[in-house]
Design a protein around this motif. Structure first.
Motif, PDB file in Angstrom:
ATOM      1  N   ARG A  51       0.829  -1.203   0.000  1.00  0.00           N
ATOM      2  CA  ARG A  51       0.000   0.000   0.000  1.00  0.00           C
ATOM      3  C   ARG A  51       0.865   1.255   0.000  1.00  0.00           C
ATOM      4  O   ARG A  51       1.918   1.298   0.629  1.00  0.00           O
ATOM      5  N   ASP A  59       0.996   0.579  -6.234  1.00  0.00           N
ATOM      6  CA  ASP A  59      -0.363   0.744  -5.706  1.00  0.00           C
ATOM      7  C   ASP A  59      -1.020   1.971  -6.314  1.00  0.00           C
ATOM      8  O   ASP A  59      -2.190   1.935  -6.717  1.00  0.00           O
ATOM      9  N   GLY A  87      -2.305   1.476  -9.777  1.00  0.00           N
ATOM     10  CA  GLY A  87      -3.451   0.592  -9.911  1.00  0.00           C
ATOM     11  C   GLY A  87      -3.113  -0.856 -10.152  1.00  0.00           C
ATOM     12  O   GLY A  87      -4.003  -1.652 -10.493  1.00  0.00           O
ATOM     13  N   ARG A  91      -2.629  -4.619  -9.241  1.00  0.00           N
ATOM     14  CA  ARG A  91      -3.263  -5.453  -8.237  1.00  0.00           C
ATOM     15  C   ARG A  91      -2.755  -6.887  -8.355  1.00  0.00           C
ATOM     16  O   ARG A  91      -2.275  -7.306  -9.410  1.00  0.00           O
ATOM     17  N   GLU A  92      -2.859  -7.612  -7.254  1.00  0.00           N
ATOM     18  CA  GLU A  92      -2.457  -9.019  -7.280  1.00  0.00           C
ATOM     19  C   GLU A  92      -3.244  -9.768  -8.358  1.00  0.00           C
ATOM     20  O   GLU A  92      -4.457  -9.601  -8.489  1.00  0.00           O
ATOM     21  N   ASP A 100      -2.669  -9.362 -11.599  1.00  0.00           N
ATOM     22  CA  ASP A 100      -2.420  -8.702 -12.884  1.00  0.00           C
ATOM     23  C   ASP A 100      -1.161  -9.284 -13.522  1.00  0.00           C
ATOM     24  O   ASP A 100      -0.258  -9.775 -12.829  1.00  0.00           O
ATOM     25  N   ALA A 131      -5.536  -7.623 -16.688  1.00  0.00           N
ATOM     26  CA  ALA A 131      -6.173  -7.877 -15.405  1.00  0.00           C
ATOM     27  C   ALA A 131      -6.672  -9.318 -15.337  1.00  0.00           C
ATOM     28  O   ALA A 131      -6.654 -10.058 -16.324  1.00  0.00           O
TER      29      ALA A 131
END
Length: 479
Positions: A311, A316, A319, A321-322, A324, A359
């Motif tokens: 974070r 972060d 954008g 994210r886990e 991706d 994504a």
């Protein structure tokens, strides 16, 4: 004189259609006779260039900038009886005695002001470094910058006259099949030039450095070539020779060079008087396997899968994210995390990187990610522990992304790290080593250096210590 045979291809006949006013008469179609291919023509070479094909002009241009690097250090000498109490009574431990150890490698002058780039392993732990030019001149060298992870070092030599130098090429334009020359000092016999081609690009898992991105060549590279030049047909530096794949120690036609774009980023930092830093993005990546690719809808294993994101970090904010998958960066394909690491390392701080990301739902988008220096949060708070604890003699610190970079550890690591261990101390007898992370003490997670010092001193019944060493968990109980 030897004649050169030139093969001339068949000529192309030009056909013109002419319209005339005349009655149309039905005729049988005419089949043109086949044209015999032109026979090979033997002729005497018509120019000096055809008579003499030579790399000599390139060598004359490039070789003066390739140097020999001599590194020396004093290493302690211990007797064969060291550690045996009986024999130490008569022969001693041999402490205080040293011998001079020297190593030999190559280097490349990349700036007329005297900047020399070589491999880190050529000058590692050296107390004295000298550089010898091809014309016989020798100079004492100062180490401006070195980085074990990149396996690069920059030296500085001084003279009243400018030095011969090599321009640094854009290694991203290098293609498989390009002709290259390897120039260095193999086995210490003197400057040697070998030729070959670029055999492969973006080689990973070579195990030489953490960048994991190399140019492969079949130009003969041997011990002593480390730090030497890989030169293209314009006489520009496309790589720094760094390793060979060999079972015997000699050249088997599989050599590896650090790409020149990595060399440029490293030397630019040294020229500006700052350490070489990799951008910190605050995310961890893993390679995409064939099973993952099938599940993600990719036609082949490719990209870097985001495993975790911290974070408040650039990743972060962008954008990420886990789950991706990073497919490309700044227009260059990302085949695996090593490729992404190389692209980040060569992009430079203070810029933005554009990434193509897929994504988890299969949608692709482009994100922009700020490339920032690693922060020192939390503060390192160095402490050398003492007292009647197993940690006495260990120097510990709070692990931040910046400190992790300095210690050549993953920047996503955190916790309390061991930075030094005194010899013959309780910590050394416990087996602690630099870069060990103290994960827990008596079942409680270790959060800070202050907490570890207080908890260790407060325990009297015993200590159950859990250590993270290179991703492996080691548990030891001390009574």
């Amino acid at each position: 004189m030897k004649h050169r045979r030139l093969i001339l291809g068949p000529g192309v006949a030009a056909l013109a259609l002419v319209a005339i006013s005349a009655p149309v008469v039905a005729q049988s179609p005419v089949v043109p006779a086949p044209i015999a291919p032109a026979a090979p023509v033997d002729r005497v070479p018509g120019s000096e260039a055809e008579v003499k094909l030579s790399f000599a002009p390139l060598v004359r241009k490039s070789a003066p900038a390739v140097v020999n690097v001599y590194a020396a250090r004093q290493v302690p000498v211990r007797t064969p009886f060291a550690g045996d109490p009986f024999f130490e009574q008569f022969f001693g431990r041999g402490e205080g005695r040293t011998r001079r150890e020297s190593s030999l490698g190559s280097g490349v002058i990349v700036d007329p002001a005297g900047l020399v780039v070589t491999n880190h392993h050529v000058i590692a732990d050296a107390e004295e470094v000298r550089v010898a030019l091809a014309d016989g001149r020798e100079f004492d060298a100062k180490v401006l910058s070195k980085d074990q992870q990149a396996d690069l070092a920059v030296l500085k030599i001084e003279d009243d006259e400018p030095f011969p130098s090599i321009a640094i090429a854009d290694s991203d334009t290098t293609q498989i099949g390009d002709l290259v020359l390897a120039i260095g000092n193999p086995f210490g016999i003197g400057q040697t030039v070998t030729n070959g081609i670029v055999s492969a690009l973006a080689r990973t898992h070579v195990g030489v450095n953490d960048v994991g991105y190399f140019i492969q060549t079949d130009a003969a590279i041997n011990p002593g070539n480390s730090g030497g030049a890989l030169v293209d047909m314009r006489g520009e530096l496309v790589g720094v020779n760094t390793a060979i794949f060999s079972r015997t120690g000699g050249s088997n036609g599989i050599g590896f060079a650090i790409p020149s774009n990595m060399v440029r980023a490293f030397t630019d930092a040294a020229r500006e008087g700052r350490p070489f830093e990799r951008p910190y993005i605050g995310a961890g990546f893993v390679a995409v396997t064939s099973d993952m690719a099938e599940a993600l809808g990719l036609n082949r294993p490719m990209g870097a899968l985001v495993q975790m994101v911290r974070r408040g970090t650039p990743a972060d904010d962008a954008g990420l994210r886990e789950g991706d998958v990073v497919l490309s960066m700044n227009g260059f394909p990302v085949d695996n995390p090593d490729t992404l690491g190389y692209r980040l390392a060569t992009a430079g701080l203070g810029r933005e990187a554009e990434m193509e990301v897929m994504a988890g739902d299969g949608k692709r988008e482009r994100v922009r990610l700020a490339l920032k220096a690693a922060p020192e949060t939390p503060a390192r708070d160095l402490r050398t522990l003492d007292g009647r604890t197993p940690f006495a003699g260990a120097t510990i610190a709070n692990l931040s992304p910046r400190l992790a970079g300095e210690l050549e550890m993953p920047q996503t690591a955190d916790g309390v790290v061991v930075t030094d261990v005194e010899r013959n101390s309780p910590a050394s007898r416990l087996g602690l080593r630099p870069k060990d992370i103290i994960a827990s003490l008596n079942g409680r997670d270790v959060v800070s250096t202050q907490e570890l010092e207080e908890d260790a001193a407060g325990e009297r019944g015993g200590w159950r210590i859990e250590v993270d060493r290179n991703g492996q968990r080691l548990v030891q109980t001390v009574r």
